[in-house]
Scaffold this motif. Structure first.
Motif, short mmCIF file in Angstrom:
data_model
loop_
_atom_site.label_atom_id
_atom_site.label_comp_id
_atom_site.label_asym_id
_atom_site.label_seq_id
_atom_site.Cartn_x
_atom_site.Cartn_y
_atom_site.Cartn_z
N ILE A 106 1.90 5.70 -3.45
CA ILE A 106 2.21 6.66 -2.38
C ILE A 106 3.73 6.81 -2.25
O ILE A 106 4.50 5.98 -2.70
N LYS A 107 4.13 7.92 -1.63
CA LYS A 107 5.54 8.19 -1.35
C LYS A 107 5.78 8.00 0.16
O LYS A 107 5.25 8.78 0.97
N VAL A 144 1.76 -5.02 -1.71
CA VAL A 144 2.57 -3.82 -1.81
C VAL A 144 3.87 -4.12 -2.55
O VAL A 144 4.48 -5.18 -2.36
N VAL A 145 4.28 -3.19 -3.43
CA VAL A 145 5.56 -3.29 -4.15
C VAL A 145 6.38 -2.06 -3.76
O VAL A 145 5.89 -0.93 -3.87
N LEU A 146 7.60 -2.28 -3.34
CA LEU A 146 8.46 -1.18 -2.90
C LEU A 146 9.54 -0.90 -3.94
O LEU A 146 10.26 -1.80 -4.37
N ILE A 147 9.64 0.38 -4.34
CA ILE A 147 10.68 0.84 -5.26
C ILE A 147 11.45 1.95 -4.56
O ILE A 147 10.85 2.92 -4.08
N GLU A 148 12.77 1.81 -4.47
CA GLU A 148 13.61 2.84 -3.85
C GLU A 148 14.62 3.35 -4.84
O GLU A 148 15.36 2.57 -5.45
N ASN A 149 14.63 4.67 -5.03
CA ASN A 149 15.56 5.30 -5.97
C ASN A 149 15.50 4.65 -7.35
O ASN A 149 16.53 4.45 -8.01
N LEU A 198 -2.33 -3.28 8.13
CA LEU A 198 -2.47 -2.04 8.90
C LEU A 198 -1.81 -0.89 8.15
O LEU A 198 -0.67 -1.01 7.71
N ASN A 199 -2.52 0.24 8.05
CA ASN A 199 -2.04 1.35 7.23
C ASN A 199 -0.69 1.91 7.69
O ASN A 199 0.10 2.37 6.87
N TYR A 200 -0.42 1.86 9.02
CA TYR A 200 0.84 2.46 9.49
C TYR A 200 2.04 1.71 8.90
O TYR A 200 3.14 2.26 8.80
N GLN A 201 1.82 0.46 8.46
CA GLN A 201 2.94 -0.32 7.95
C GLN A 201 3.49 0.22 6.62
O GLN A 201 4.63 -0.02 6.27
N ILE A 202 2.64 0.92 5.87
CA ILE A 202 3.10 1.41 4.57
C ILE A 202 3.54 2.86 4.61
O ILE A 202 4.02 3.38 3.62
N ASN A 203 3.35 3.52 5.73
CA ASN A 203 3.74 4.93 5.81
C ASN A 203 5.17 5.12 6.28
O ASN A 203 5.67 6.24 6.32
N ASN A 225 15.10 7.16 -10.12
CA ASN A 225 15.47 7.85 -8.87
C ASN A 225 14.29 8.07 -7.93
O ASN A 225 14.43 8.76 -6.92
N GLU A 226 13.11 7.51 -8.24
CA GLU A 226 11.95 7.73 -7.39
C GLU A 226 11.83 6.63 -6.34
O GLU A 226 12.18 5.48 -6.57
N THR A 227 11.32 7.02 -5.17
CA THR A 227 10.98 6.07 -4.13
C THR A 227 9.47 6.10 -3.98
O THR A 227 8.88 7.15 -3.74
N MET A 228 8.84 4.94 -4.18
CA MET A 228 7.38 4.90 -4.13
C MET A 228 6.91 3.50 -3.78
O MET A 228 7.64 2.52 -3.87
N VAL A 229 5.65 3.47 -3.36
CA VAL A 229 5.01 2.22 -2.97
C VAL A 229 3.75 2.04 -3.82
O VAL A 229 2.92 2.95 -3.89
N LEU A 230 3.63 0.89 -4.47
CA LEU A 230 2.44 0.58 -5.25
C LEU A 230 1.56 -0.33 -4.42
O LEU A 230 2.03 -1.36 -3.91
N ILE A 231 0.30 0.03 -4.28
CA ILE A 231 -0.62 -0.75 -3.44
C ILE A 231 -1.70 -1.36 -4.32
O ILE A 231 -2.38 -0.67 -5.08
#
Length: 457
Positions: free
Chosen positions: A451-452, A395-400, A411-416, A378-384
């Protein structure tokens, strides 16, 4: 070059032993050129009869390095060397087992001084190390300790080399060392790939993918394929005509992409990896006293695991490690089957949940910390992780708790922002293997940035 070694273990069930002490002498056939000697914390209790035999007890190993802390040194000192040991099959098996728990394939040639002694010094009353060296007049100290036994094996091996008038040992050693010559076709294929991290695809004459692999050094891995004499490698060498690859930068991304591509293309030489490669899971339940128990078992598709493991040995190794890290009760983790308190309580590393001295609320708080840290349910997180270029990140994206895919950013704004993240990733399937790859990678790479992300929704 030879790596003459001896290992002491905890004893116990086959392939569940842990190393308590190791001594390695690198020997060039004339003299010792390097050495490594160390006690090792096996992260599991020593069998009492073993302690009586070796004199090594649990208290002695509390502050000793764990195997993963000395693994690099062992790899270094045994590289380009043949393992020599008295009853080599045992020592080599134990080393391979310890490395496999770390996810590393440890492969070396080996020679056994028991077998060599039977051939070169026949008719001895006993070929146990102690009795054999005593009968040969070889001095020995610290019997049943790694350093003493390894030094005695060095002296015995020197004697065997001298007695080997037909030079069979050296002849066999020379036969071990040379790599098979690679033909021009395969050399050109090796030259066509980079020495970088990524996924590679082997194609036959019709362009069909016959094998998919990943490596931190594609060129080196391809060279291993083309110098191997095993049956599968020989068939690949015959059928391959072309190699393509994709650089990922990050080993995590390479592992995920390899897993995805093998399931998609089902190459004929990846048969073993088409099926799930992980068969053990970590589950939780609450007992009648209110304590959360943790247990490992074969994966049951009807249940939701906290995390999963490659095999039973790896699962048990992590359970011992976590019992120490989170100060949990070995009895409530299925590691101690005694009727009273657990072993850790005896050495004051357990607060007594096993005998109800610690309240369920206090104990369960630490269990939940472990569960939260090692499960992304159930976690949403990004592995960098590393990217393909210096200024790029993977970057790896996990949602829920579900893997969505991977991509790259500069660019950092892309992962926030999660909406932007969704637009830059390549979608991937979420499956049990992908989940384990991620959890296993997080366990082994403590410095991985997590990061979340935020959302505008």
């Amino acid at each position: 070059m030879y790596a003459i070694l001896d290992i002491e273990t905890t004893g116990g069930k086959y392939n569940e032993e842990g190393i308590t002490e190791i001594a390695i002498y690198k020997f060039d056939g004339h003299e010792i050129v390097d050495q490594f000697i160390s006690l090792i914390n096996p992260e599991r209790p020593i069998q009492p009869f073993v302690s009586n035999l070796t004199g090594i007890n649990n208290e002695m190993l509390r502050n000793a390095p764990k195997f993963y802390e000395v693994a690099k040194r062992i790899v270094e000192i045994t590289t380009d060397a043949i393992i020599v040991a008295h009853n080599a099959s045992f020592d080599y098996r134990i080393l391979k087992t310890e490395f496999s728990r770390l996810g590393f394939e440890f492969e070396r040639e080996s020679l056994c001084t028991v077998e060599l002694s039977r051939k070169l010094i026949p008719d001895q009353p006993s070929y146990s190390l102690g009795k054999l060296v005593r009968s040969l007049g070889i001095p020995m100290t610290d019997r049943h300790r790694a350093n003493g036994d390894a030094l005695a094996t060095v002296k015995l091996f020197k004697l065997l080399l001298a007695k080997d008038v037909e030079k069979k040992i050296v002849t066999n050693t020379v036969r071990f060392k040379p790599k098979r010559q690679i033909d021009d076709k395969l050399l050109k294929l090796i030259d066509s790939v980079p020495s970088e991290t990524g996924v590679y695809y082997m194609h036959d004459a019709e362009g069909k993918i016959i094998y998919i692999g990943k490596s931190r050094n594609i060129k080196k891995r391809l060279n291993q394929h083309f110098t191997s004499d095993n049956r599968k490698s020989k068939r690949i060498q015959e059928e391959i005509t072309h190699v393509t690859f994709e650089i990922t930068g990050s080993e995590l991304l390479a592992l995920l992409k390899e897993n995805e591509e093998i399931k998609l293309h089902k190459p004929k030489f990846n048969r073993a990896l088409r099926r799930t490669r992980f068969d053990q899971a970590l589950y939780q339940f609450t007992d009648e006293k209110g304590y959360i128990n943790l247990k490992t078992a074969r994966i049951d598709l009807r249940k939701k695991p906290i995390t999963i493991f490659t095999n039973r040995q790896q699962a048990k190794s992590f359970m011992f490690k976590w019992s120490e890290e989170y100060q949990l009760c070995q009895k409530l983790m299925g590691l101690d089957t005694g009727k009273k308190n657990c072993f850790n309580y005896t050495i004051k590393q357990c607060y007594g949940a096993c005998i109800s001295e610690e309240s369920p609320a206090e104990y369960n708080e630490r269990v939940m910390e472990l569960i939260h840290h090692h499960s992304f349910k159930n976690e949403t997180m990004v592995l960098i992780d590393r990217g393909r270029e210096v200024d790029e990140r993977g970057v790896v994206l996990i949602e829920n708790g579900i893997l969505q895919g991977f991509g790259y950013f500069t660019l950092n704004y892309q992962i926030n922002n999660i909406e932007i993240l969704r637009s830059i990733i390549t979608p991937m399937s979420h499956n049990r293997d992908a989940q384990h790859i991620i959890q296993s990678y997080i366990r082994k790479n403590k410095k991985l940035k997590i990061i979340k992300p935020t959302s505008n929704e």
